[in-house]
Design a protein around this motif. Structure first.
Motif, PDB file in Angstrom:
ATOM      1  N   VAL A 124       0.836  -1.203   0.000  1.00 14.79           N
ATOM      2  CA  VAL A 124       0.000   0.000   0.000  1.00 14.79           C
ATOM      3  C   VAL A 124       0.871   1.253   0.000  1.00 14.79           C
ATOM      4  N   ILE A 125       1.890   1.287   0.850  1.00 18.31           N
ATOM      5  CA  ILE A 125       2.788   2.442   0.913  1.00 18.31           C
ATOM      6  C   ILE A 125       3.562   2.574  -0.392  1.00 18.31           C
ATOM      7  N   ALA A 126       4.005   1.465  -0.955  1.00 17.08           N
ATOM      8  CA  ALA A 126       4.726   1.499  -2.226  1.00 17.08           C
ATOM      9  C   ALA A 126       3.846   2.083  -3.329  1.00 17.08           C
ATOM     10  N   THR A 127       2.591   1.716  -3.364  1.00 15.58           N
ATOM     11  CA  THR A 127       1.667   2.237  -4.373  1.00 15.58           C
ATOM     12  C   THR A 127       1.445   3.731  -4.194  1.00 15.58           C
ATOM     13  N   VAL A 128       1.272   4.178  -2.962  1.00 16.23           N
ATOM     14  CA  VAL A 128       1.081   5.608  -2.690  1.00 16.23           C
ATOM     15  C   VAL A 128       2.313   6.404  -3.115  1.00 16.23           C
ATOM     16  N   LEU A 129       3.500   5.900  -2.768  1.00 21.14           N
ATOM     17  CA  LEU A 129       4.735   6.587  -3.175  1.00 21.14           C
ATOM     18  C   LEU A 129       4.864   6.647  -4.692  1.00 21.14           C
ATOM     19  N   LEU A 130       4.543   5.565  -5.364  1.00 25.04           N
ATOM     20  CA  LEU A 130       4.643   5.532  -6.819  1.00 25.04           C
ATOM     21  C   LEU A 130       3.677   6.525  -7.465  1.00 25.04           C
ATOM     22  N   VAL A 131       2.445   6.584  -6.989  1.00 26.28           N
ATOM     23  CA  VAL A 131       1.459   7.532  -7.522  1.00 26.28           C
ATOM     24  C   VAL A 131       1.909   8.965  -7.257  1.00 26.28           C
ATOM     25  N   ALA A 132       2.428   9.250  -6.061  1.00 25.19           N
ATOM     26  CA  ALA A 132       2.900  10.599  -5.732  1.00 25.19           C
ATOM     27  C   ALA A 132       4.050  11.015  -6.651  1.00 25.19           C
ATOM     28  N   MET A 133       4.981  10.085  -6.919  1.00 27.02           N
ATOM     29  CA  MET A 133       6.104  10.418  -7.814  1.00 27.02           C
ATOM     30  C   MET A 133       5.610  10.713  -9.231  1.00 27.02           C
ATOM     31  N   VAL A 134       4.653   9.957  -9.709  1.00 25.48           N
ATOM     32  CA  VAL A 134       4.110  10.182 -11.053  1.00 25.48           C
ATOM     33  C   VAL A 134       3.422  11.543 -11.122  1.00 25.48           C
ATOM     34  N   ILE A 135       2.671  11.918 -10.093  1.00 24.35           N
ATOM     35  CA  ILE A 135       1.996  13.217 -10.068  1.00 24.35           C
ATOM     36  C   ILE A 135       3.019  14.356 -10.064  1.00 24.35           C
ATOM     37  N   VAL A 136       4.067  14.243  -9.269  1.00 26.84           N
ATOM     38  CA  VAL A 136       5.098  15.287  -9.209  1.00 26.84           C
ATOM     39  C   VAL A 136       5.805  15.415 -10.555  1.00 26.84           C
ATOM     40  N   ILE A 137       6.145  14.304 -11.180  1.00 24.43           N
ATOM     41  CA  ILE A 137       6.814  14.350 -12.488  1.00 24.43           C
ATOM     42  C   ILE A 137       5.889  14.969 -13.539  1.00 24.43           C
ATOM     43  N   ALA A 138       4.606  14.607 -13.520  1.00 24.72           N
ATOM     44  CA  ALA A 138       3.657  15.182 -14.472  1.00 24.72           C
ATOM     45  C   ALA A 138       3.522  16.688 -14.259  1.00 24.72           C
ATOM     46  N   LEU A 139       3.504  17.138 -13.014  1.00 25.50           N
ATOM     47  CA  LEU A 139       3.414  18.569 -12.715  1.00 25.50           C
ATOM     48  C   LEU A 139       4.649  19.319 -13.213  1.00 25.50           C
ATOM     49  N   ILE A 140       5.811  18.736 -13.011  1.00 26.37           N
ATOM     50  CA  ILE A 140       7.053  19.368 -13.494  1.00 26.37           C
ATOM     51  C   ILE A 140       7.028  19.495 -15.015  1.00 26.37           C
ATOM     52  N   ILE A 141       6.612  18.446 -15.707  1.00 30.46           N
ATOM     53  CA  ILE A 141       6.558  18.489 -17.173  1.00 30.46           C
ATOM     54  C   ILE A 141       5.526  19.509 -17.643  1.00 30.46           C
ATOM     55  N   PHE A 142       4.370  19.571 -16.990  1.00 31.09           N
ATOM     56  CA  PHE A 142       3.342  20.544 -17.349  1.00 31.09           C
ATOM     57  C   PHE A 142       3.855  21.970 -17.202  1.00 31.09           C
ATOM     58  N   LEU A 143       4.489  22.291 -16.078  1.00 33.55           N
ATOM     59  CA  LEU A 143       5.007  23.641 -15.856  1.00 33.55           C
ATOM     60  C   LEU A 143       6.131  23.975 -16.836  1.00 33.55           C
ATOM     61  N   TRP A 144       6.927  23.004 -17.172  1.00 36.12           N
ATOM     62  CA  TRP A 144       8.014  23.223 -18.126  1.00 36.12           C
ATOM     63  C   TRP A 144       7.444  23.559 -19.505  1.00 36.12           C
ATOM     64  N   PHE A 145       6.467  22.778 -19.981  1.00 34.90           N
ATOM     65  CA  PHE A 145       5.849  23.058 -21.281  1.00 34.90           C
ATOM     66  C   PHE A 145       5.102  24.384 -21.278  1.00 34.90           C
ATOM     67  N   ARG A 146       4.467  24.705 -20.178  1.00 31.42           N
ATOM     68  CA  ARG A 146       3.756  25.977 -20.077  1.00 31.42           C
ATOM     69  C   ARG A 146       4.722  27.152 -20.196  1.00 31.42           C
ATOM     70  N   GLY A 147       5.896  27.022 -19.600  1.00 31.48           N
ATOM     71  CA  GLY A 147       6.915  28.070 -19.698  1.00 31.48           C
ATOM     72  C   GLY A 147       7.471  28.212 -21.098  1.00 31.48           C
ATOM     73  N   ILE A 148       7.603  27.097 -21.803  1.00 32.74           N
ATOM     74  CA  ILE A 148       8.122  27.138 -23.174  1.00 32.74           C
ATOM     75  C   ILE A 148       7.104  27.787 -24.105  1.00 32.74           C
ATOM     76  N   ALA A 149       5.863  27.382 -23.979  1.00 33.85           N
ATOM     77  CA  ALA A 149       4.821  27.897 -24.876  1.00 33.85           C
ATOM     78  C   ALA A 149       4.562  29.370 -24.621  1.00 33.85           C
ATOM     79  N   GLY A 150       4.626  29.807 -23.372  1.00 35.73           N
ATOM     80  CA  GLY A 150       4.359  31.197 -23.045  1.00 35.73           C
ATOM     81  C   GLY A 150       2.888  31.529 -23.222  1.00 35.73           C
ATOM     82  N   GLU A 151       2.536  32.674 -22.725  1.00 34.39           N
ATOM     83  CA  GLU A 151       1.155  33.106 -22.819  1.00 34.39           C
ATOM     84  C   GLU A 151       1.072  34.191 -23.888  1.00 34.39           C
TER      85      GLU A 151
END
Length: 156
Positions: free
Chosen positions: A13-40
């Motif tokens: 259970v703890i391993a699954t929670v850690l894995l999901v949390a890592m995936v969410i953090v990585i997805a957030l980093i990629i989203f913010l990176w692409f948002r910065g590249i595209a600009g507003e």
């Protein structure tokens, strides 16, 4: 007699929670990176990029004996001006509203402005138009590129 070794580890259970949390953090980093590249993109006039609109700004300006005069000869409303005051060996940039009584609504096409302004120590003034744009649903002041759209005038 065999000794039984107990294996210690992280529960599934703890391993699954850690894995999901890592995936969410990585997805957030990629989203913010692409948002910065595209600009507003800031727009004016029904979706036209404001950088392109800056090329359509036309005005005439002069400074003579303490009086600044300007006429908006184009169709693009000028919300404000940034003025780069070039002095001997240095420069500073100020908003025209800090120097004179610029109209709150800006200067629409075909209108003129005249106001007293003390920049007697300056050698030249670089006039940079500022347009009101829409960025992400909000209105925002946008300064045009001074190298491409700045208008230099001598101080007399």
């Amino acid at each position: 007699m065999k000794k039984r070794l107990e294996k210690l580890g992280v529960s599934p259970v703890i391993a699954t929670v850690l894995l999901v949390a890592m995936v969410i953090v990585i997805a957030l980093i990629i989203f913010l990176w692409f948002r910065g590249i595209a600009g507003e993109t800031c727009t004016k006039f029904e979706g036209t990029n404001v950088e392109l609109v800056c090329g359509n700004v036309n005005f005439e300006a002069e400074y003579s004996y303490g009086t600044f005069r300007m006429t908006n000869t184009g169709n693009v409303p000028i919300y404000s001006l940034k003025i780069r005051i070039n002095e001997a060996g240095s420069h500073r940039t100020v908003d025209i509203r800090d120097l004179t009584n610029w109209p709150d609504s800006g200067l629409s096409g075909g209108n003129s402005f005249s106001g007293n302004m003390d920049v007697s120590v300056a050698e030249t003034l670089l006039i940079i138009p500022v347009l009101m744009t829409t960025c992400g649903g909000y209105e925002k002041a946008y300064s045009c590129n001074e190298d491409q759209h700045g208008y230099e005038i001598p101080v007399l």
